[in-house]
Structure formats: structure tokens, C-alpha cells
Design a protein around this motif. Structure first.
Motif, mmCIF file in Angstrom:
data_model
loop_
_atom_site.group_PDB
_atom_site.id
_atom_site.type_symbol
_atom_site.label_atom_id
_atom_site.label_comp_id
_atom_site.label_asym_id
_atom_site.label_seq_id
_atom_site.Cartn_x
_atom_site.Cartn_y
_atom_site.Cartn_z
ATOM 1 N N ARG A 1 34.421 -5.160 25.578
ATOM 2 C CA ARG A 1 34.852 -5.435 24.200
ATOM 3 C C ARG A 1 33.624 -5.765 23.318
ATOM 4 O O ARG A 1 33.510 -5.304 22.187
ATOM 5 C CB ARG A 1 35.840 -6.611 24.185
ATOM 6 C CG ARG A 1 36.521 -6.736 22.816
ATOM 7 C CD ARG A 1 37.251 -8.031 22.639
ATOM 8 N NE ARG A 1 38.440 -8.129 23.467
ATOM 9 C CZ ARG A 1 39.465 -8.944 23.173
ATOM 10 N NH1 ARG A 1 39.431 -9.692 22.096
ATOM 11 N NH2 ARG A 1 40.506 -9.023 23.968
ATOM 12 N N ILE A 2 32.698 -6.538 23.872
ATOM 13 C CA ILE A 2 31.487 -6.890 23.100
ATOM 14 C C ILE A 2 30.618 -5.638 22.875
ATOM 15 O O ILE A 2 30.119 -5.402 21.768
ATOM 16 C CB ILE A 2 30.682 -7.999 23.821
ATOM 17 C CG1 ILE A 2 31.506 -9.288 23.893
ATOM 18 C CG2 ILE A 2 29.356 -8.257 23.115
ATOM 19 C CD1 ILE A 2 30.931 -10.378 24.797
ATOM 20 N N GLU B 1 31.531 -2.617 22.679
ATOM 21 C CA GLU B 1 32.202 -1.778 21.674
ATOM 22 C C GLU B 1 31.966 -2.333 20.276
ATOM 23 O O GLU B 1 31.607 -1.587 19.354
ATOM 24 C CB GLU B 1 33.700 -1.778 21.960
ATOM 25 C CG GLU B 1 34.352 -0.458 21.647
ATOM 26 C CD GLU B 1 35.129 0.034 22.869
ATOM 27 O OE1 GLU B 1 36.351 0.007 22.769
ATOM 28 O OE2 GLU B 1 34.504 0.373 23.881
ATOM 29 N N ALA B 2 32.139 -3.643 20.134
ATOM 30 C CA ALA B 2 31.977 -4.270 18.816
ATOM 31 C C ALA B 2 30.548 -4.125 18.307
ATOM 32 O O ALA B 2 30.304 -4.082 17.102
ATOM 33 C CB ALA B 2 32.366 -5.754 18.911
ATOM 34 N N ALA B 3 29.593 -4.033 19.246
ATOM 35 C CA ALA B 3 28.191 -3.889 18.841
ATOM 36 C C ALA B 3 27.816 -2.416 18.640
ATOM 37 O O ALA B 3 26.647 -2.087 18.437
ATOM 38 C CB ALA B 3 27.282 -4.524 19.894
ATOM 39 N N ASN B 4 28.834 -1.550 18.654
ATOM 40 C CA ASN B 4 28.637 -0.106 18.451
ATOM 41 C C ASN B 4 27.616 0.508 19.412
ATOM 42 O O ASN B 4 26.773 1.304 19.005
ATOM 43 C CB ASN B 4 28.183 0.194 17.008
ATOM 44 C CG ASN B 4 29.260 -0.177 16.018
ATOM 45 O OD1 ASN B 4 30.444 0.049 16.271
ATOM 46 N ND2 ASN B 4 28.853 -0.793 14.912
ATOM 47 N N LYS C 1 20.074 -2.960 20.583
ATOM 48 C CA LYS C 1 21.476 -3.365 20.779
ATOM 49 C C LYS C 1 21.532 -4.589 21.701
ATOM 50 O O LYS C 1 22.277 -5.531 21.470
ATOM 51 C CB LYS C 1 22.293 -2.232 21.423
ATOM 52 C CG LYS C 1 22.457 -1.020 20.554
ATOM 53 C CD LYS C 1 23.483 -1.261 19.479
ATOM 54 C CE LYS C 1 23.677 -0.004 18.619
ATOM 55 N NZ LYS C 1 24.266 -0.304 17.311
ATOM 56 N N ILE D 1 23.093 -8.387 20.793
ATOM 57 C CA ILE D 1 24.134 -9.036 21.605
ATOM 58 C C ILE D 1 23.613 -10.353 22.187
ATOM 59 O O ILE D 1 24.276 -11.387 22.137
ATOM 60 C CB ILE D 1 24.625 -8.092 22.727
ATOM 61 C CG1 ILE D 1 25.328 -6.888 22.113
ATOM 62 C CG2 ILE D 1 25.542 -8.820 23.710
ATOM 63 C CD1 ILE D 1 25.691 -5.797 23.108
ATOM 64 N N ASP E 1 35.137 -13.072 21.976
ATOM 65 C CA ASP E 1 35.387 -12.938 20.538
ATOM 66 C C ASP E 1 34.410 -13.790 19.726
ATOM 67 O O ASP E 1 33.974 -13.387 18.647
ATOM 68 C CB ASP E 1 36.841 -13.333 20.216
ATOM 69 C CG ASP E 1 37.818 -12.251 20.714
ATOM 70 O OD1 ASP E 1 37.368 -11.084 20.870
ATOM 71 O OD2 ASP E 1 38.991 -12.570 20.971
ATOM 72 N N ILE F 1 31.317 -11.842 19.504
ATOM 73 C CA ILE F 1 31.492 -10.730 18.556
ATOM 74 C C ILE F 1 31.370 -11.228 17.110
ATOM 75 O O ILE F 1 30.704 -10.616 16.277
ATOM 76 C CB ILE F 1 32.857 -10.037 18.812
ATOM 77 C CG1 ILE F 1 32.792 -9.287 20.160
ATOM 78 C CG2 ILE F 1 33.227 -9.081 17.682
ATOM 79 C CD1 ILE F 1 34.119 -8.774 20.683
ATOM 80 N N GLU F 2 31.984 -12.387 16.832
ATOM 81 C CA GLU F 2 31.895 -12.958 15.471
ATOM 82 C C GLU F 2 30.456 -13.212 15.054
ATOM 83 O O GLU F 2 30.131 -13.238 13.882
ATOM 84 C CB GLU F 2 32.617 -14.323 15.436
ATOM 85 C CG GLU F 2 34.092 -14.251 15.153
ATOM 86 C CD GLU F 2 34.744 -15.602 15.455
ATOM 87 O OE1 GLU F 2 34.091 -16.656 15.233
ATOM 88 O OE2 GLU F 2 35.894 -15.579 15.949
ATOM 89 N N LEU G 1 27.725 -11.446 16.034
ATOM 90 C CA LEU G 1 26.823 -10.282 16.100
ATOM 91 C C LEU G 1 26.052 -10.202 14.776
ATOM 92 O O LEU G 1 26.645 -10.301 13.701
ATOM 93 C CB LEU G 1 27.617 -8.996 16.343
ATOM 94 C CG LEU G 1 28.200 -8.842 17.757
ATOM 95 C CD1 LEU G 1 29.144 -7.638 17.843
ATOM 96 C CD2 LEU G 1 27.092 -8.695 18.807
#
Ligand code: NAD
Length: 486
Positions: A23-24, A26-29, A295, A299, A333, A336-337, A339
Motif C-alpha cells: 500500500r505504501i 503504491e501511494a509513493a507511485n 523513491k 518513503i 496510513d 502515507i500521510e 510522504l
């Protein structure tokens, strides 16, 4: 460029922490696609004792990068460790385990610690060659090779060089295992000469482990053998606060695998409370390896900021220090918030790729001469003197019985009655004309046929040989240890 990687979520807490990490990513593209494989407990229990279906090997070899959750090895001697199988089959020779402190946000007794353990991953006692040889005696072979040793030591120095590390410490037990561990420390000194800008030291593993446990800030990069590295990297990970924090990279020439250093933690599986940090750190090492250090940096910095903000999974949660206890997904999460943010106090990360040094092994040209044989004999009745008499009578003067040891200690000629003896005897035969001088090792070469004839003669005379080990000179230097007391 989009990379396809292989993912195995693993057992126990594996699926929870892997989902959190994906999930992380993905969120960091991160430009990744995943091919999932099933390995581990389910596969073992379906009757496949290797824990990995044969088609999974194709996926692993095709994608060349593998993100692996922890695996449960079922109890029982029928199951081979899948981790060891994967590492050895795919040639993942270097196991890199960075462990640093996150003081004052994660409780640790060692605020300045920042150690990277580079562990040899394919050889040593993990060769998995074990035998029960007699009723009394079990054996596990410790196998070290020159190319395997040179490769891991070069990797450690290159890693130190490309990551701005100042010192490499080699941990061995070469005061006892003079030939095998001695070769490892000799290689360290030899390869080390090519890196004059890096401080170098060799320590004995026992005092080394004690010092790593009490003064870890004295260490920078550690290079060591498989078993010592396994133990010492758990010590270093635990010192930083929890085994739930440290990731590892298993590096090969073509294929690499990234995983948490901890296991599948069945005691907390399915509760959504596991710390995904170790797996996340492993994934960041993977991104660097894939050529996406920026990347990985984003992260890692978000993760450090999360720790700074006191959002902590249960294993590192401390009243008064932490602000919020977060479950696995809530922690992901929170990362992710953040990043794009950087930590205020903890050193923010600049991740550099190490790369696998080009390695070309040239087998040294040496003159190898057979000069004797150790016959390992099972006998639960004879005294050392009786056994010596039987052996000499059977050998018929073809080769000379030089000594008998029991568990490595000389018991003939001139043993001590106090020495405890099992049913397992090492009986050393050498050429009849030998003039023994251990400094110059002036053993006399013998023929291979003599070894076969001796084996035949001993068998004919009712002596049970359970194993033979040839004794060689390499350019005139003894390639075997002396018995204790020899
Ligand atoms: P473990 O590392 O799974 O657990 C040790 C302790 O640390 C447990 O109390 C556990 O709850 C805790 N812990 C571990 N990871 C954690 C995390 N991310 N968050 C919070 N707490 C965590 O070691 P174990 O119990 O000795 O082994 C369990 C199983 O894992 C065994 O089957 C073993 O063979 C396997 N194992 C697999 C790997 C691997 O796949 N690389 C490595 C080690 C052990």
C-alpha cells in the motif's frame, strides 16, 4: 521503466505486513507490477517438503527481484528451510542487514548505533550436510570455499566504499578453526589491502558479539560467516528496539531477494498489530537495488517522520515516549500521510546503491599431493590400544597408523585414561617412510590406490569404516588440522 517483481506474502504476520508495505509503495507511485507466488506453510503441508512449487522458480528467475514475507517452517525433520533453499539455489551470496537506532523516538540503550551486518549466505554450517555416523555421534559439515569467501568480503568492502562507511570488522573464530575461519580472515586481510581508505579489524566472534551487544557504536560494517552473521544480526536488530524494525537484502549476481529479518511471529498473527517497518525497510533496499533511490528516500523519510511523531506499532510502543499505538494498516496510513515530509531530528536518509562488484574467480594453481588418509571407524568395544593393534594388523604395514583421536583428542599413542571416548574414532594413516616435521610438513606423497587398498583391508578384517577423508598437501603446506595433543 516499469519493473515486475515477484511477491510472496508468506505466513503468520506475512500477509498483513506485506499488504501494508505494498500500500505504501503504491501511494509513493513506485513503478512496479507484481507477480504473486505461494510459498511456505501451505505448500509444505500440501506434501511438498521444499515449501516452494516448481513453477515458482520460473517466476523468480524471470523477474530477478523478489519481495518475500516471512515463512513458517513446520516443525519436524522432513521440512527443509525454504529461506536457505532459495538463497542457495539462486546464488544470493550476500545478506545485508542494516540496523540503526532511532533515538530518542524508539527506546534503545544504544542511541548512536548504526551497524550493517554483511553475512555470507550460502556456505558454512548452512550447507545442510549432516549425518548421524555412529550410535553416539552426529556431524554437521562446515563448508567454506575460496570463491565464496572472496565474494562476500569484496562485497562488504564495496558496500562500505559506496555507502561512505569508515570501517569494516571481520568476525571469525580463527583461533580454533585455523584452516576454515583462518582462510576467511586471511582473505579479509588480502582483499582489505585494496581498500586503504577503510579502517579494518579482525575480532574473534565471541568477544566481538559481546562488544556488539554492549558497545555497538564501535562498529560500522561487519562481515562474517553465515551462522555468526545470523546470530549477530538478530542481536543488532534487537538492540535498536525490536526485531520488527530491520530489513535485509539477499544479493546475488543476477537475482536478489528482500525480506524482514524477523520470522512469521505466529504469536501475534491475524491481529493486525505487527510492525511492518522491517518489511518496509527491506522494500526500500529493493527500490535502491532497482535504481529508484529517490523513491526509497521519500518513503524512508516519511517513515522516520512517523516514528518522530510518536506513531508506533505495539512492539516499540512505550508509555511516555509514544503518542499513539498504531495497528499495522494504521501505521502504513500514517507513513502515507507523511510522504514528502522529512524528519526534523532523526537523520534524514540519502540512499545510495551499492551494486554487486564484478567478481572473477581465478582458481589458484597449486600442487596437490595426497599424503595420508583419516579413516573414521565405528567401534563400541575396543580400548584405544586394542583398536590400534587391530588397525595395524589389518593394514599390514601398507600405510602407517600415526594416531587415533576421539572427538578430535589424541587417545593413541599415549592418551590419557581421563579422556572420554565415544564409539567414533578418527584413525590417521600416512606413508610408511614419513619424516614428520609439522613446520615444513614433510609428509611423503602416497598413491590413491593405497587408500582404496587400506579401506579394503580394514573391511576384510571386520573394522567398520564409516567415512574416509584424504589428507593433502597444497604446495607442500598441510591442508588438514592436527589432532589435539598430536
Ligand atoms: P519471530 O521473529 O517470528 O518472532 C520472535 C518474536 O518477535 C515474537 O515475539 C514476535 O511476536 C516478535 N515479532 C517478530 N516480528 C515482529 C513484528 N514485525 N512486529 C511485532 N513483533 C514482531 O521468530 P520465531 O518465533 O522464532 O519464529 C517463528 C517462525 O518464523 C518459525 O517458523 C521460523 O522458522 C520462522 N522464521 C522465518 C524467517 C524468514 O522467513 N526469513 C526468519 C526467522 C524465523
Amino acid at each position: 521503466m516499469k519493473h515486475t517483481i515477484t511477491v510472496a506474502k508468506g505466513d503468520g504476520i506475512g500477509p498483513e505486513i506485506t499488504d501494508a508495505v505494498l500500500r505504501i509503495l503504491e501511494a509513493a507511485n513506485c513503478d512496479l507490477t507484481y507477480e504473486h507466488i505461494d510459498v511456505g506453510e501451505k505448500v509444505y503441508l500440501s506434501g511438498n517438503s521444499s515449501g516452494i512449487p516448481s513453477e515458482a522458480w520460473d517466476t523468480l528467475r524471470r523477474n530477478s527481484v523478489f519481495l518475500k514475507g516471512p515463512i513458517t517452517t513446520p516443525q519436524g525433520s522432513g521440512y527443509k528451510s525454504l529461506n536457505v533453499t532459495i538463497r542457495k539455489t539462486l546464488g544470493l551470496f550476500a545478506n545485508v542487514r542494516p540496523c540503526r537506532s532511532y533515538h530518542p523516538f524508539v527506546r534503545t540503550m544504544h542511541p548512536d548505533m548504526d551497524v550493517v551486518v554483511v553475512r555470507e549466505n550460502e556456505e558454512d554450517l548452512y550447507a545442510g550436510i549432516e549425518h548421524r555416523q555412529t550410535t553416539d555421534v552426529y556431524q554437521c559439515l562446515k563448508v567454506l570455499s575460496l570463491p565464496g569467501t572472496e565474494k562476500i568480503i569484496r562485497y562488504a568492502f564495496e558496500y562500505a566504499h559506496s555507502n561512505g562507511r569508515k570501517k569494516v570488522t571481520c568476525l571469525v573464530k580463527d583461533n580454533i578453526m585455523k584452516l576454515s575461519d583462518g582462510m576467511f580472515s586471511d582473505m579479509f586481510r588480502r582483499v582489505g589491502k585494496e581498500y586503504p581508505g577503510i579502517q579494518q579489524e579482525v575480532q574473534i566472534i565471541d568477544i566481538g558479539t559481546a562488544r556488539v551487544a554492549t558497545q555497538p557504536s564501535r562498529y560500522d560494517v561487519i562481515v562474517t560467516l553465515n551462522l555468526y552473521g545470523d546470530i549477530i544480526s538478530d542481536v543488532t536488530a534487537e538492540l535498536t528496539g525490536s526485531v520488527g524494525m530491520a530489513g535485509s537484502a539477499n544479493i546475488g549476481d543476477r537475482i536478489s531477494m528482500f525480506e524482514a529479518i524477523h520470522g512469521s511471529a505466529p504469536d501475534i498473527a491475524g491481529q493486525g498489530i505487527a510492525n511492518p517497518s522491517a518489511m518496509l525497510n527491506a522494500a526500500c533496499m529493493m527500490l535502491v537495488h532497482l535504481g529508484m533511490p529517490e523513491k526509497a528516500e521519500v518513503i524512508q523519510n516519511a517513515w522516520l517522520k512517523t516514528l518522530e511523531d510518536g506513531i508506533h506499532p505495539g512492539d516499540i510502543f512505550r508509555e511516555g515516549l509514544s503518542v499513539k499505538r498504531a495497528g499495522t494498516m494504521a501505521f502504513a496510513d500514517a507513513v502515507i500521510e507523511r510522504l514528502g515530509q522529512k524528519p526534523a531530528q532523526l537523520k534524514s536518509v540519502e540512499m545510495k546503491g551499492g551494486g554487486v562488484p564484478k567478481f572473477h574467480y581465478e582458481r589458484p594453481v597449486v600442487k596437490r599431493e595426497l599424503c595420508g588418509v583419516d579413516m573414521f571407524v565405528c567401534d563400541d568395544k575396543s580400548t584405544p590400544e586394542e583398536l590400534a593393534a587391530r588397525l595395524q594388523q589389518a593394514a599390514h604395514g601398507m600405510l602407517k597408523l600415526k594416531l587415533i583421536t576421539n572427538r578430535g583428542v589424541k587417545v593413541w599413542p599415549e592418551g590419557f585414561p581421563e579422556t572420554f571416548c565415544t564409539d567414533h574414532w578418527r584413525c590417521r594413516f600416512v606413508g610408511p617412510e614419513v619424516a614428520i616435521d609439522d613446520v615444513k610438513a614433510t609428509y611423503v606423497p602416497i598413491g590413491r590406490k593405497q587408500v582404496a587398498q587400506l579401506l579394503h583391508l580394514l573391511g576384510e578384517n571386520g573394522i567398520e569404516v564409516i567415512k574416509t577423508e584424504n589428507l593433502y598437501l597444497f604446495d607442500g603446506v598441510r591442508g588438514f588440522s592436527l589432532g589435539q595433543g598430536e
